[in-house]
Design a protein around this motif. Sequence first.
Motif, PDB file in Angstrom:
ATOM      1  N   SER A 117       2.607   1.200  -7.650  1.00  0.00           N
ATOM      2  CA  SER A 117       3.076   0.799  -6.533  1.00  0.00           C
ATOM      3  C   SER A 117       3.416   1.809  -5.588  1.00  0.00           C
ATOM      4  O   SER A 117       4.447   2.293  -6.184  1.00  0.00           O
ATOM      5  CB  SER A 117       3.052  -0.406  -5.722  1.00  0.00           C
ATOM      6  OG  SER A 117       3.818  -0.670  -6.601  1.00  0.00           O
TER       7      SER A 117
ATOM      8  N   ASP B 256      -1.291  -3.043   0.124  1.00  0.00           N
ATOM      9  CA  ASP B 256      -0.792  -4.310   0.251  1.00  0.00           C
ATOM     10  C   ASP B 256      -1.550  -5.261   1.051  1.00  0.00           C
ATOM     11  O   ASP B 256      -2.054  -4.615   2.469  1.00  0.00           O
ATOM     12  CB  ASP B 256       0.789  -4.393   0.788  1.00  0.00           C
ATOM     13  CG  ASP B 256       1.824  -4.150   0.435  1.00  0.00           C
ATOM     14  OD1 ASP B 256       1.882  -3.773  -0.851  1.00  0.00           O
ATOM     15  OD2 ASP B 256       2.800  -3.830   0.718  1.00  0.00           O
TER      16      ASP B 256
ATOM     17  N   HIS C 263       5.210 -10.849  -5.215  1.00  0.00           N
ATOM     18  CA  HIS C 263       3.984  -9.593  -4.977  1.00  0.00           C
ATOM     19  C   HIS C 263       3.244  -8.934  -5.658  1.00  0.00           C
ATOM     20  O   HIS C 263       2.143  -8.774  -5.604  1.00  0.00           O
ATOM     21  CB  HIS C 263       4.921  -8.572  -4.278  1.00  0.00           C
ATOM     22  CG  HIS C 263       4.447  -8.152  -3.570  1.00  0.00           C
ATOM     23  ND1 HIS C 263       3.767  -8.139  -2.452  1.00  0.00           N
ATOM     24  CD2 HIS C 263       3.990  -6.788  -3.244  1.00  0.00           C
ATOM     25  CE1 HIS C 263       3.062  -6.488  -1.903  1.00  0.00           C
ATOM     26  NE2 HIS C 263       3.329  -5.654  -2.470  1.00  0.00           N
TER      27      HIS C 263
ATOM     28  N   HIS D 270      -0.303  -8.268  -6.595  1.00  0.00           N
ATOM     29  CA  HIS D 270      -1.541  -6.522  -7.135  1.00  0.00           C
ATOM     30  C   HIS D 270      -2.665  -6.930  -8.085  1.00  0.00           C
ATOM     31  O   HIS D 270      -3.965  -7.127  -7.455  1.00  0.00           O
ATOM     32  CB  HIS D 270      -0.632  -5.984  -6.775  1.00  0.00           C
ATOM     33  CG  HIS D 270      -0.215  -5.124  -5.153  1.00  0.00           C
ATOM     34  ND1 HIS D 270      -0.843  -5.298  -5.404  1.00  0.00           N
ATOM     35  CD2 HIS D 270       1.313  -5.171  -5.575  1.00  0.00           C
ATOM     36  CE1 HIS D 270      -0.331  -3.962  -3.638  1.00  0.00           C
ATOM     37  NE2 HIS D 270       0.663  -4.706  -3.793  1.00  0.00           N
TER      38      HIS D 270
HETATM   39 ZN    ZN Z   1       2.787  -3.359  -2.548  1.00  0.00          ZN
END
Ligand code: ZN
Length: 331
Positions: free
Chosen positions: A136, A301, A111, A115
Amino acid sequence: MIILGIETSCDETAAAVVSDGTGILASVVSSQVKIHRPYGGVVPELASRKHIEAIVPVVDEALSEAGLSLKNIDAVAVTRGPGLVGALLVGFSFAKSLAFALRIPWVGVNHLEGHINSVFLEADPPSFPFVALLVSGGHTSIYHITDHMTAELMGQTRDDAAGEAFDKVAKMLDLGYPGGGIIDRLSRQGEAARIRFPRPYLDKASFDFSFSGIKSAVHRYLSNHKDKYLEQIPDIVAGFQEAVVEVLSYKVIRAAVEKGCDRIALVGGVAANSRLRAKLRTDAGHKGIRVYIPSLNLCGDNAAMIAAAGYHYLKAGMVAGLQDDVFSRNR
Ligand code: ZN
Ligand code: KG4
């Protein structure tokens, strides 16, 4: 290569169709914010259930927005971790089964690398090497990025993530959830200099962060000003935001200077913060450093960033297998 991206690591069910890691043909994000709002945070079990309900309609919507059908998809890229295990499993199992049924390659994506790759979905992406600040709800880290597959971790938070600090301060003040965007807007009505909170630099030479102290400082301020803080909320949140933004901006610029990089990427949900975007651009500009920040819909996201990162994994020959599984924490 047309990639279907899927993201379900937290409270957003997202699907995107991306061509060659850069061209967004469709990007659909279905947020669960309303479901978790009464609890003031994400409830993992509820998140998993909602992902199960949303995944098929969200993928269908992405395909129809792109004007494509499943037979046009060359590969699937899906978030593998870090995140909530139950939530991740929904997207991951869906992607695994879909790729198996379609007999196409698929790949699990970190993840955080997703980003970082969000900047490559913009028209004028940075060239390598560059320094990235990832901010985040779950992470706050600085990386030195030398190619699509290589990120050297230079520093990270030792306690709360920056987004988590925004959310917790908003909760303390009963402002609503998630708190980052609310504090951002409310701060514009306040004066940051009126209430000064400590800047948690730790060792100024270190690239690590600590945001739990500033959260406690806000808490102390509220306890010591019980009679009047309700009239000062815009100033309090502006003061808090300024302290966080100043430290983030200072450290990432110092990291770029240390690496001799004249490019910085700002990514993650907190990259949507208007004060952080403006201050980092100004401060970095004084040092001749250019700042790359994705547009607002690519900061939070989304699945386009997962497809963008997955493209490079697949190009490097990495494919996932049926035995692969999700992971909750970065290893
Ligand atoms: Zn995220
Ligand atoms: O990247 P993201 O969508 O999810 C994670 O991977 O964590 O980041 C969510 C975080 C939340 O803590 C939210 O409050 C914060 O990003 N956020 C903001 C803003 N918009 C979202 N923080 C500060 N200012 C904003 N405008």
